[in-house]
Motif scaffolding. Structure first.
Motif, PDB file in Angstrom:
ATOM      1  N   LYS A  60      82.719  10.618  49.509  1.00  0.00           N
ATOM      2  CA  LYS A  60      82.227   9.269  49.811  1.00  0.00           C
ATOM      3  C   LYS A  60      81.497   9.180  51.141  1.00  0.00           C
ATOM      4  CE  LYS A  60      86.696   7.804  51.744  1.00  0.00           C
ATOM      5  NZ  LYS A  60      86.254   7.628  53.122  1.00  0.00           N
ATOM      6  N   ASN A  61      81.571  10.235  51.976  1.00  0.00           N
ATOM      7  CA  ASN A  61      80.873  10.240  53.258  1.00  0.00           C
ATOM      8  C   ASN A  61      79.622  11.121  53.269  1.00  0.00           C
ATOM      9  OD1 ASN A  61      82.839   8.568  54.601  1.00  0.00           O
ATOM     10  ND2 ASN A  61      84.208  10.347  54.594  1.00  0.00           N
ATOM     11  N   THR A  62      79.350  11.788  52.164  1.00  0.00           N
ATOM     12  CA  THR A  62      78.233  12.745  52.103  1.00  0.00           C
ATOM     13  C   THR A  62      76.883  12.038  52.207  1.00  0.00           C
ATOM     14  OG1 THR A  62      79.509  14.249  50.697  1.00  0.00           O
ATOM     15  CG2 THR A  62      77.113  14.513  50.689  1.00  0.00           C
ATOM     16  N   VAL A  63      75.982  12.626  53.001  1.00  0.00           N
ATOM     17  CA  VAL A  63      74.604  12.163  53.068  1.00  0.00           C
ATOM     18  C   VAL A  63      73.761  13.086  52.192  1.00  0.00           C
ATOM     19  CG1 VAL A  63      72.594  11.727  54.531  1.00  0.00           C
ATOM     20  CG2 VAL A  63      74.916  11.310  55.419  1.00  0.00           C
ATOM     21  N   LEU A  64      73.109  12.507  51.204  1.00  0.00           N
ATOM     22  CA  LEU A  64      72.209  13.261  50.328  1.00  0.00           C
ATOM     23  C   LEU A  64      70.786  13.079  50.839  1.00  0.00           C
ATOM     24  CD1 LEU A  64      71.605  14.810  47.648  1.00  0.00           C
ATOM     25  CD2 LEU A  64      71.401  12.561  46.553  1.00  0.00           C
ATOM     26  N   VAL A  65      70.073  14.199  51.048  1.00  0.00           N
ATOM     27  CA  VAL A  65      68.698  14.170  51.522  1.00  0.00           C
ATOM     28  C   VAL A  65      67.809  14.741  50.425  1.00  0.00           C
ATOM     29  CG1 VAL A  65      67.091  14.977  53.289  1.00  0.00           C
ATOM     30  CG2 VAL A  65      69.467  14.447  53.917  1.00  0.00           C
ATOM     31  N   VAL A  66      66.806  13.964  50.028  1.00  0.00           N
ATOM     32  CA  VAL A  66      65.908  14.389  48.946  1.00  0.00           C
ATOM     33  C   VAL A  66      64.469  14.011  49.293  1.00  0.00           C
ATOM     34  CG1 VAL A  66      67.708  14.096  47.179  1.00  0.00           C
ATOM     35  CG2 VAL A  66      66.099  12.231  47.631  1.00  0.00           C
ATOM     36  N   PRO A  67      63.484  14.681  48.691  1.00  0.00           N
ATOM     37  CA  PRO A  67      62.097  14.262  48.866  1.00  0.00           C
ATOM     38  C   PRO A  67      61.874  12.832  48.393  1.00  0.00           C
ATOM     39  CG  PRO A  67      62.183  16.480  47.966  1.00  0.00           C
ATOM     40  CD  PRO A  67      63.583  15.936  47.915  1.00  0.00           C
ATOM     41  N   VAL A  87      62.821  12.064  52.447  1.00  0.00           N
ATOM     42  CA  VAL A  87      61.974  12.792  53.391  1.00  0.00           C
ATOM     43  C   VAL A  87      60.639  13.157  52.763  1.00  0.00           C
ATOM     44  CG1 VAL A  87      63.962  13.739  54.653  1.00  0.00           C
ATOM     45  CG2 VAL A  87      62.973  15.035  52.739  1.00  0.00           C
ATOM     46  N   ASN A  88      59.688  13.468  53.623  1.00  0.00           N
ATOM     47  CA  ASN A  88      58.370  13.933  53.208  1.00  0.00           C
ATOM     48  C   ASN A  88      58.079  15.266  53.872  1.00  0.00           C
ATOM     49  OD1 ASN A  88      57.184  11.716  51.515  1.00  0.00           O
ATOM     50  ND2 ASN A  88      57.757  10.535  53.333  1.00  0.00           N
ATOM     51  N   PRO A  89      57.171  16.049  53.324  1.00  0.00           N
ATOM     52  CA  PRO A  89      56.854  17.356  53.919  1.00  0.00           C
ATOM     53  C   PRO A  89      56.233  17.219  55.308  1.00  0.00           C
ATOM     54  CG  PRO A  89      55.999  17.184  51.668  1.00  0.00           C
ATOM     55  CD  PRO A  89      56.419  15.817  52.075  1.00  0.00           C
ATOM     56  N   ALA A 117      53.493  17.063  44.423  1.00  0.00           N
ATOM     57  CA  ALA A 117      54.848  16.573  44.142  1.00  0.00           C
ATOM     58  C   ALA A 117      55.598  16.192  45.410  1.00  0.00           C
ATOM     59  CB  ALA A 117      55.628  17.626  43.362  1.00  0.00           C
ATOM     60  N   GLY A 118      55.164  16.723  46.556  1.00  0.00           N
ATOM     61  CA  GLY A 118      55.830  16.383  47.811  1.00  0.00           C
ATOM     62  C   GLY A 118      57.172  17.052  48.002  1.00  0.00           C
ATOM     63  N   TRP A 119      57.373  18.207  47.386  1.00  0.00           N
ATOM     64  CA  TRP A 119      58.645  18.915  47.514  1.00  0.00           C
ATOM     65  C   TRP A 119      58.690  19.707  48.815  1.00  0.00           C
ATOM     66  CZ3 TRP A 119      57.925  20.682  41.800  1.00  0.00           C
ATOM     67  CH2 TRP A 119      58.283  19.611  40.954  1.00  0.00           C
ATOM     68  N   VAL A 120      59.898  20.119  49.212  1.00  0.00           N
ATOM     69  CA  VAL A 120      60.067  20.631  50.575  1.00  0.00           C
ATOM     70  C   VAL A 120      60.987  21.848  50.660  1.00  0.00           C
ATOM     71  CG1 VAL A 120      59.733  18.324  51.550  1.00  0.00           C
ATOM     72  CG2 VAL A 120      62.062  19.132  51.096  1.00  0.00           C
ATOM     73  N   GLY A 121      60.834  22.568  51.755  1.00  0.00           N
ATOM     74  CA  GLY A 121      61.852  23.458  52.279  1.00  0.00           C
ATOM     75  C   GLY A 121      62.398  22.794  53.533  1.00  0.00           C
TER      76      GLY A 121
END
Length: 211
Positions: A60-67, A87-89, A117-121
């Motif tokens: 319940k405390n996890t932060v999910l980071v996605v494009p 996030v963005n590249p 697509a705006g995907w990231v590393g």
């Protein structure tokens, strides 16, 4: 520093940042630790964005980071995480004390991962070290410009760089340590790609084959 990095399968990685677990692309997790402080997802393909695996590591405390372009997909797991950040590249972020940068991840000639697509590393900063998890990418101009101490790069060759191209990238950016990932599991990838990559990377870069 590499003792803080666990490689499970494919591009499924966990980085120990202090006392917080930062997962990248959890996939086919054998255990259910539910200890993730952060989950960083590189893109929405099933072997990188896995709701089943996210549920196993999230709480319940996890932060999910996605494009940014994954908003609709991320909604599938909104109930099992605490919050979602987009996030963005090519940008720098600090989210609840975690410092990281994003690097565009895409194919140059293959159609599987378009730049649009705006995907990231991700480059995650840990104890003064920069850890680059490249995601599904070729040896792009953005990847060649990365400054890092540890690099985890795909070597499978079907949907990403193969071992030769990945080694060329590592020889260009010259981290202290390189770890090959994204091979030996999904159809079309070579189980020997890690060893081939290791042979092609030049000193003084050290290679750790984990898969």
């Amino acid at each position: 520093m590499t003792e803080k990095i666990k490689v499970f399968k494919h591009n499924s990685i966990c980085i120990d940042v202090g006392d917080r677990a930062v997962y990248v692309d959890p996939f086919e997790m054998d255990e259910t630790p539910r200890d993730a402080a952060f989950i960083l997802v590189t893109h929405d393909h099933y072997d990188h964005f896995s709701p089943e695996a996210i549920e196993k590591v999230a709480n319940k405390n996890t932060v999910l980071v996605v494009p940014e372009k994954m908003k609709s997909k991320a909604a599938e797991v909104a109930a099992v995480v605490g919050k979602i950040e987009y996030v963005n590249p090519g940008a720098s972020y600090e989210v609840e004390g975690l410092q990281f940068e994003t690097v565009a991840a895409y194919n140059i000639l293959k159609p599987f991962h378009p730049k649009s697509a705006g995907w990231v590393g991700y480059i995650v900063s840990v104890d003064g070290k920069r850890i680059y998890v490249a995601g599904d990418t070729d040896a792009t101009k953005e990847a060649k410009a990365v400054k890092c101490d540890i690099a985890l790069v795909p070597v499978g060759g079907t949907y990403t760089m193969d071992a030769k191209k990945a080694a060329e990238l590592i020889n260009t950016i010259a981290p202290e340590v390189a770890i090959p990932v994204h091979y030996g599991l999904i159809t079309g990838t070579s189980k020997n790609a890690g060893e081939e990559f290791s042979r092609l990377v030049k000193s003084p870069v050290k290679v750790e084959v984990r898969i």
